[in-house]
Design a protein around this motif. Structure first.
Motif, PDB file in Angstrom:
ATOM      1  N   HIS A 151       0.812  -1.218   0.000  1.00 54.66           N
ATOM      2  CA  HIS A 151       0.000   0.000   0.000  1.00 54.66           C
ATOM      3  C   HIS A 151       0.848   1.271   0.000  1.00 54.66           C
ATOM      4  N   GLU A 152       2.142   1.134   0.260  1.00 59.04           N
ATOM      5  CA  GLU A 152       3.027   2.294   0.254  1.00 59.04           C
ATOM      6  C   GLU A 152       3.600   2.587  -1.136  1.00 59.04           C
ATOM      7  N   LEU A 153       3.279   1.749  -2.097  1.00 62.11           N
ATOM      8  CA  LEU A 153       3.772   1.919  -3.466  1.00 62.11           C
ATOM      9  C   LEU A 153       2.629   2.359  -4.379  1.00 62.11           C
ATOM     10  N   SER A 154       2.971   3.064  -5.432  1.00 63.26           N
ATOM     11  CA  SER A 154       1.970   3.426  -6.438  1.00 63.26           C
ATOM     12  C   SER A 154       1.579   2.188  -7.237  1.00 63.26           C
ATOM     13  N   GLY A 155       0.518   2.313  -8.049  1.00 65.52           N
ATOM     14  CA  GLY A 155       0.079   1.174  -8.846  1.00 65.52           C
ATOM     15  C   GLY A 155       1.155   0.659  -9.779  1.00 65.52           C
ATOM     16  N   GLY A 156       1.878   1.584 -10.423  1.00 65.97           N
ATOM     17  CA  GLY A 156       2.951   1.168 -11.326  1.00 65.97           C
ATOM     18  C   GLY A 156       4.089   0.495 -10.596  1.00 65.97           C
ATOM     19  N   PRO A 179      -1.604  -7.084 -17.462  1.00 65.91           N
ATOM     20  CA  PRO A 179      -0.631  -6.426 -16.575  1.00 65.91           C
ATOM     21  C   PRO A 179      -0.807  -4.926 -16.438  1.00 65.91           C
ATOM     22  N   THR A 180      -1.643  -4.310 -17.277  1.00 65.66           N
ATOM     23  CA  THR A 180      -1.811  -2.855 -17.199  1.00 65.66           C
ATOM     24  C   THR A 180      -3.186  -2.444 -16.686  1.00 65.66           C
ATOM     25  N   ASP A 184      -2.827   4.193 -15.245  1.00 63.85           N
ATOM     26  CA  ASP A 184      -3.063   5.271 -16.199  1.00 63.85           C
ATOM     27  C   ASP A 184      -2.237   5.033 -17.463  1.00 63.85           C
ATOM     28  N   VAL A 185      -2.528   5.810 -18.489  1.00 61.71           N
ATOM     29  CA  VAL A 185      -1.977   5.552 -19.819  1.00 61.71           C
ATOM     30  C   VAL A 185      -0.450   5.596 -19.823  1.00 61.71           C
ATOM     31  N   MET A 186       0.133   6.568 -19.139  1.00 60.76           N
ATOM     32  CA  MET A 186       1.583   6.690 -19.133  1.00 60.76           C
ATOM     33  C   MET A 186       2.243   5.497 -18.435  1.00 60.76           C
ATOM     34  N   VAL A 187       1.660   5.061 -17.316  1.00 57.79           N
ATOM     35  CA  VAL A 187       2.214   3.919 -16.581  1.00 57.79           C
ATOM     36  C   VAL A 187       2.021   2.638 -17.385  1.00 57.79           C
ATOM     37  N   ALA A 189       2.129   2.360 -20.598  1.00 57.89           N
ATOM     38  CA  ALA A 189       3.186   2.357 -21.606  1.00 57.89           C
ATOM     39  C   ALA A 189       4.523   1.951 -20.998  1.00 57.89           C
ATOM     40  N   GLN A 190       4.796   2.402 -19.770  1.00 58.61           N
ATOM     41  CA  GLN A 190       6.046   2.050 -19.107  1.00 58.61           C
ATOM     42  C   GLN A 190       6.115   0.560 -18.799  1.00 58.61           C
ATOM     43  N   ILE A 191       4.996  -0.011 -18.333  1.00 56.53           N
ATOM     44  CA  ILE A 191       4.971  -1.445 -18.007  1.00 56.53           C
ATOM     45  C   ILE A 191       5.149  -2.282 -19.275  1.00 56.53           C
ATOM     46  N   LEU A 192       4.507  -1.892 -20.358  1.00 53.07           N
ATOM     47  CA  LEU A 192       4.659  -2.629 -21.617  1.00 53.07           C
ATOM     48  C   LEU A 192       6.085  -2.530 -22.146  1.00 53.07           C
ATOM     49  N   GLU A 193       6.675  -1.354 -22.025  1.00 53.78           N
ATOM     50  CA  GLU A 193       8.069  -1.187 -22.440  1.00 53.78           C
ATOM     51  C   GLU A 193       8.995  -2.043 -21.583  1.00 53.78           C
TER      52      GLU A 193
END
Length: 323
Positions: A151-156, A179-180, A184-187, A189-193
């Motif tokens: 809970h101390e970490l963001s979703g990404g 996995p996404t 949000d859209v930016m995160v 994209a980061q997870i897919l990358e």
């Protein structure tokens, strides 16, 4: 030469209190080679996640499974938990949908990665902690985050920690189940990358479970389109996009927004069939815009229509074009 992971004739039933079993997966065949990327795509409830959990041997107690799942020729389901356990997390690992639900909320993320390493005799003590730090950094998280609770970490960050845990034992196949989701859209994209770079760096075979066709086109070599627990069409991403041989595949692409195109987004009418009831003919025929005489009564078989391209549609048996 056999594939790295082969699924043959997989059926999954869920028993229910009303004594009417739900036939969630209906005889699917899949194969993936080392380093290959396969997208498993379809609407919610089509059996994608159930297939992924069946491969991992993680279905609930009310599930019954038939068919075979072979890793490097060895049937993982032959002896139940005794034969699947040596492969789980070691040869085949999974990133679950929704890291907040997959991670233990009362334990630090580092301790959960250490547990995977120790459970499978990959490292213990200081070695396991050092490996945990290395894994977190490999997915773009500072090693110090190992002391944080989910809970101390963001979703990404949670999703990156879940990916690190899946990689703990150096698996050869990684299953990424939506996995996404909820990012949000930016995160996203980061997870897919991140998944793309990890597959390239470690030579991972990837099974990506998603309802998002553009993601499959971006990340995968091949796709398998599921509908009502069955494979409707499978082929290279290019073939599915440019030469779909099943109306469902074509309509899925038509229902996907294309920022670079000028066509209208068209929804697919109706809803998928209930899988606790018998299916007559082609399961997609009540929603199909190309239905004809055999569709309501005769189930189509998955047939080869081109090199590494197969579809389960009666239109492929007649001269009329599918598109």
């Amino acid at each position: 030469m056999s594939a790295l992971l082969e699924v043959e004739g997989l059926h999954v039933w869920f028993s229910r209190e009303d004594d009417v079993d739900l036939h969630a997966v209906r005889g699917i065949d899949l194969a993936i080679n080392s380093g290959e990327r396969l997208g498993l795509v379809g609407e919610s409830g089509c059996g994608k996640t159930t297939t992924a959990l069946a491969i991992m041997g993680l279905l609930p107690p009310n599930a019954s499974v038939a068919g075979s799942i072979r890793f490097q020729g060895e049937d993982m389901l032959a002896g139940g938990e005794e034969t699947v356990r040596p492969h789980r997390w070691v040869d085949v690992a999974i990133v679950f949908q929704g890291a907040m639900n997959a991670l233990n909320p009362v334990r630090t993320v580092g301790s959960q990665i250490v547990e995977a390493l120790e459970l499978h005799d990959r490292a213990t003590g200081a070695g396991a902690r050092a490996r945990t730090a290395e894994l977190l950094e490999s997915v773009g998280l500072p090693a110090a985050r190992e002391a944080r609770f989910p809970h101390e970490l963001s979703g990404g960050m949670r999703q990156r920690a879940a990916i690190a845990m899946a990689l703990a034992c150096n698996p050869k196949v990684l299953i990424a189940d939506e996995p996404t989701t909820a990012l949000d859209v930016m995160v996203q994209a980061q997870i897919l990358e991140l998944l793309d770079s990890l597959c390239r760096d470690f030579g991972l075979a990837l099974i990506l479970v998603t309802h998002d066709l553009p993601v499959v086109a971006q990340l995968c070599d091949r796709g398998a389109v599921m509908y009502a627990g069955e494979i409707a069409e499978t082929g290279t991403v290019d073939a599915l996009y440019h030469e779909p041989r099943h109306p469902y595949t074509r309509l899925l692409f038509a229902a996907t927004p294309d920022l670079g195109g000028d066509g209208d987004v068209v929804s697919i009418p109706g809803a998928p069939p209930r899988l606790d009831r018998p299916l007559a003919g082609c399961p997609f025929h009540p929603r199909c815009d190309r239905v004809f005489e055999p569709c309501p009564t005769i189930p189509p078989q998955l047939k080869t229509v081109a090199t590494r391209h197969a579809a389960a549609c009666h239109l492929n048996d007649v001269p009329a074009p599918i598109a």
